[in-house]
Write a protein that holds these residues in place. Structure first.
Motif, PDB file in Angstrom:
ATOM      1  N   GLY A 209      34.700 -17.131  18.461  1.00  0.00           N
ATOM      2  CA  GLY A 209      34.531 -18.210  19.424  1.00  0.00           C
ATOM      3  C   GLY A 209      33.205 -18.164  20.165  1.00  0.00           C
ATOM      4  N   LYS A 210      32.555 -16.997  20.200  1.00  0.00           N
ATOM      5  CA  LYS A 210      31.248 -16.872  20.850  1.00  0.00           C
ATOM      6  C   LYS A 210      30.129 -17.380  19.944  1.00  0.00           C
ATOM      7  N   SER A 211      30.485 -17.665  18.702  1.00  0.00           N
ATOM      8  CA  SER A 211      29.508 -18.207  17.758  1.00  0.00           C
ATOM      9  C   SER A 211      29.851 -19.664  17.480  1.00  0.00           C
ATOM     10  N   ASN A 212      28.848 -20.444  17.215  1.00  0.00           N
ATOM     11  CA  ASN A 212      29.088 -21.856  16.899  1.00  0.00           C
ATOM     12  C   ASN A 212      28.787 -22.149  15.439  1.00  0.00           C
ATOM     13  N   SER A 213      28.782 -21.125  14.618  1.00  0.00           N
ATOM     14  CA  SER A 213      28.456 -21.324  13.204  1.00  0.00           C
ATOM     15  C   SER A 213      29.632 -21.935  12.458  1.00  0.00           C
ATOM     16  N   ALA A 214      29.337 -22.518  11.312  1.00  0.00           N
ATOM     17  CA  ALA A 214      30.390 -23.068  10.459  1.00  0.00           C
ATOM     18  C   ALA A 214      31.338 -21.961  10.011  1.00  0.00           C
ATOM     19  N   TYR A 215      30.771 -20.800   9.759  1.00  0.00           N
ATOM     20  CA  TYR A 215      31.588 -19.661   9.322  1.00  0.00           C
ATOM     21  C   TYR A 215      32.609 -19.287  10.388  1.00  0.00           C
ATOM     22  N   SER A 216      32.163 -19.276  11.659  1.00  0.00           N
ATOM     23  CA  SER A 216      33.077 -18.886  12.740  1.00  0.00           C
ATOM     24  C   SER A 216      34.184 -19.919  12.916  1.00  0.00           C
ATOM     25  N   LYS A 217      33.840 -21.207  12.801  1.00  0.00           N
ATOM     26  CA  LYS A 217      34.861 -22.254  12.921  1.00  0.00           C
ATOM     27  C   LYS A 217      35.898 -22.127  11.813  1.00  0.00           C
ATOM     28  N   TYR A 218      35.417 -21.876  10.601  1.00  0.00           N
ATOM     29  CA  TYR A 218      36.333 -21.731   9.466  1.00  0.00           C
ATOM     30  C   TYR A 218      37.289 -20.552   9.687  1.00  0.00           C
ATOM     31  N   ASN A 219      36.733 -19.438  10.139  1.00  0.00           N
ATOM     32  CA  ASN A 219      37.568 -18.251  10.346  1.00  0.00           C
ATOM     33  C   ASN A 219      38.542 -18.423  11.507  1.00  0.00           C
ATOM     34  N   ARG A 220      38.118 -19.114  12.554  1.00  0.00           N
ATOM     35  CA  ARG A 220      39.050 -19.400  13.657  1.00  0.00           C
ATOM     36  C   ARG A 220      40.216 -20.249  13.165  1.00  0.00           C
ATOM     37  N   ALA A 221      39.918 -21.244  12.333  1.00  0.00           N
ATOM     38  CA  ALA A 221      40.977 -22.086  11.778  1.00  0.00           C
ATOM     39  C   ALA A 221      41.948 -21.263  10.936  1.00  0.00           C
ATOM     40  N   CYS A 222      41.397 -20.358  10.122  1.00  0.00           N
ATOM     41  CA  CYS A 222      42.244 -19.521   9.269  1.00  0.00           C
ATOM     42  C   CYS A 222      43.158 -18.623  10.106  1.00  0.00           C
ATOM     43  N   LEU A 223      42.611 -18.057  11.181  1.00  0.00           N
ATOM     44  CA  LEU A 223      43.426 -17.211  12.056  1.00  0.00           C
ATOM     45  C   LEU A 223      44.548 -18.017  12.706  1.00  0.00           C
ATOM     46  N   LEU A 244      38.375 -27.316  10.717  1.00  0.00           N
ATOM     47  CA  LEU A 244      38.085 -27.406   9.283  1.00  0.00           C
ATOM     48  C   LEU A 244      37.378 -28.718   8.946  1.00  0.00           C
ATOM     49  N   GLU A 245      37.786 -29.804   9.570  1.00  0.00           N
ATOM     50  CA  GLU A 245      37.135 -31.093   9.322  1.00  0.00           C
ATOM     51  C   GLU A 245      35.673 -31.063   9.758  1.00  0.00           C
ATOM     52  N   ASP A 246      35.409 -30.423  10.912  1.00  0.00           N
ATOM     53  CA  ASP A 246      34.023 -30.302  11.389  1.00  0.00           C
ATOM     54  C   ASP A 246      33.169 -29.545  10.379  1.00  0.00           C
ATOM     55  N   VAL A 247      33.735 -28.470   9.834  1.00  0.00           N
ATOM     56  CA  VAL A 247      32.983 -27.662   8.868  1.00  0.00           C
ATOM     57  C   VAL A 247      32.750 -28.450   7.588  1.00  0.00           C
ATOM     58  N   ALA A 248      33.797 -29.119   7.092  1.00  0.00           N
ATOM     59  CA  ALA A 248      33.720 -29.797   5.794  1.00  0.00           C
ATOM     60  C   ALA A 248      32.813 -31.024   5.806  1.00  0.00           C
ATOM     61  N   THR A 249      32.669 -31.664   6.947  1.00  0.00           N
ATOM     62  CA  THR A 249      31.946 -32.939   6.992  1.00  0.00           C
ATOM     63  C   THR A 249      30.535 -32.845   7.564  1.00  0.00           C
ATOM     64  N   ASP A 250      30.162 -31.712   8.094  1.00  0.00           N
ATOM     65  CA  ASP A 250      28.823 -31.568   8.678  1.00  0.00           C
ATOM     66  C   ASP A 250      27.813 -31.277   7.562  1.00  0.00           C
ATOM     67  N   PRO A 251      26.915 -32.220   7.258  1.00  0.00           N
ATOM     68  CA  PRO A 251      25.983 -32.017   6.144  1.00  0.00           C
ATOM     69  C   PRO A 251      24.980 -30.890   6.373  1.00  0.00           C
ATOM     70  N   SER A 252      24.840 -30.439   7.624  1.00  0.00           N
ATOM     71  CA  SER A 252      23.905 -29.336   7.882  1.00  0.00           C
ATOM     72  C   SER A 252      24.480 -27.982   7.485  1.00  0.00           C
ATOM     73  N   ASN A 253      25.799 -27.935   7.228  1.00  0.00           N
ATOM     74  CA  ASN A 253      26.432 -26.674   6.831  1.00  0.00           C
ATOM     75  C   ASN A 253      26.161 -26.370   5.361  1.00  0.00           C
ATOM     76  N   ASP A 254      26.233 -25.100   5.038  1.00  0.00           N
ATOM     77  CA  ASP A 254      26.066 -24.674   3.653  1.00  0.00           C
ATOM     78  C   ASP A 254      27.152 -25.299   2.772  1.00  0.00           C
ATOM     79  N   LYS A 255      26.787 -25.684   1.549  1.00  0.00           N
ATOM     80  CA  LYS A 255      27.739 -26.362   0.656  1.00  0.00           C
ATOM     81  C   LYS A 255      28.959 -25.512   0.357  1.00  0.00           C
ATOM     82  N   ILE A 256      28.767 -24.202   0.260  1.00  0.00           N
ATOM     83  CA  ILE A 256      29.889 -23.323  -0.104  1.00  0.00           C
ATOM     84  C   ILE A 256      30.973 -23.353   0.968  1.00  0.00           C
TER      85      ILE A 256
END
Length: 311
Positions: A209-223, A244-256
């Motif tokens: 939660g202290k990070s705003n990266s796509a990776y952190s959002k994805y992992n928070r959702a998984c938890l 998850l929607e924020d991560v999947a739809t933000d074009p600035s995030n890595d494709k993976i």
């Protein structure tokens, strides 16, 4: 008449003698050195000699000592010259460090060794150079020296090294090191990962939660979506679907990571559907198609066999 002339000459000679004496006395006063001035000059000369020999810590210590005696413009210029030389030498050493090959790393070690008394990060670069050359013992030694002086870069690189060479046995140590280096990009995510490895998921969630990266959002959702975490995640206001929607739809995030989030959403919507043609099922296939378009291999496979999944 001759007597008068002789007296006039004598007066002129005496006047000139007096002027010469006064001049000599004045020069003696100017050039006379007090013990403090002698020490100032000695320290300044020593500092300039140390700079010439690239003994930067000695140069600064000697010139700052001279400054304590006489705070002159020339000593200010000397100290600035030393600091400029340190910065230039540090940049040259970094350029050498980032050059490929063991020879470059050996040269970088020599260059950073001259700077370790004035630039704390030099210890981290020496340690990392040894690590690149395969000498983890000396790498560890220099990282520890840097850590003892609160150097964040030493802590960061040491944790990264431990992650590679002692992955299973150094999790708690890596957490301590990463917490010294939170100014570096991605470190909060790394701390979250380490806590997750220890199954301390509330702490993992906190650091994600202290990070705003796509990776952190994805992992928070998984938890949040893991039923096993229901008790420790009670009261959390985040919506995992929205994350998850924020991560999947933000074009600035890595494709993976976008593809992984879209695939996860697709499976969530599909398995939440009551019948195969309801709204959730349709949304689920849309997300799976998005994941496939982003290169997700499993999503591509599912789309190819969509008819089988619909039966």
């Amino acid at each position: 008449r001759n007597t008068e002339d002789n007296q006039s000459v004598k007066k002129q000679i005496m006047k000139k003698s007096f002027l010469i004496f006064a001049l000599l006395l004045s020069m003696a006063t100017v050039f006379a050195q007090t013990p403090e001035q002698d020490l100032y000059r000695t320290l300044r000369n020593a500092g300039l000699e140390s700079l010439q020999n690239r003994k930067y810590a000695d140069a600064l210590r000697q010139l700052e000592g001279a400054q304590g005696i006489v705070n002159s413009d020339e000593i200010h210029r000397d100290i600035k010259r030393v600091n400029d030389s340190i910065n230039a030498a540090f940049n040259r050493a970094k350029n050498t460090f980032y050059t490929k090959g063991d020879v470059a790393k050996q040269r970088a070690i020599v260059m950073f060794s001259e700077l370790q008394g004035v630039r704390i990060e030099s210890l981290a670069y020496i340690g990392e150079s040894y690590y690149f050359m395969g000498n983890t013992i000396l790498a560890r030694e220099y990282f520890e020296k840097g850590i003892a002086q609160k150097d964040a870069l030493s802590a960061y690189w040491y944790a990264s090294m431990l992650r590679k060479i002692e992955f299973k046995n150094s999790t708690s140590r890596r957490i301590v090191l990463y917490k010294m280096a939170t100014s570096f990009t991605g470190v909060n995510d790394s701390i979250g990962i380490e806590y997750e490895r220890l199954n301390i998921n509330d702490s993992a969630y906190y650091w994600y939660g202290k990070s705003n990266s796509a990776y952190s959002k994805y992992n928070r959702a998984c938890l949040l979506l893991n039923p096993a975490n229901a008790s420790v995640m009670a009261g959390v206001s985040d919506n995992p679907i929205k994350l998850l929607e924020d991560v999947a739809t933000d074009p600035s995030n890595d494709k993976i990571i976008r593809a992984q989030a879209a695939y996860y959403l697709g499976m969530l919507y599909r398995y939440n559907s009551r019948v195969k043609d309801d709204k959730n099922n349709t949304i689920g296939w849309q997300w799976i198609e998005r994941a496939a378009n982003l290169g997700h291999s499993t999503a591509k496979s599912i789309l190819r066999d969509k008819n089988l999944y619909e039966k």
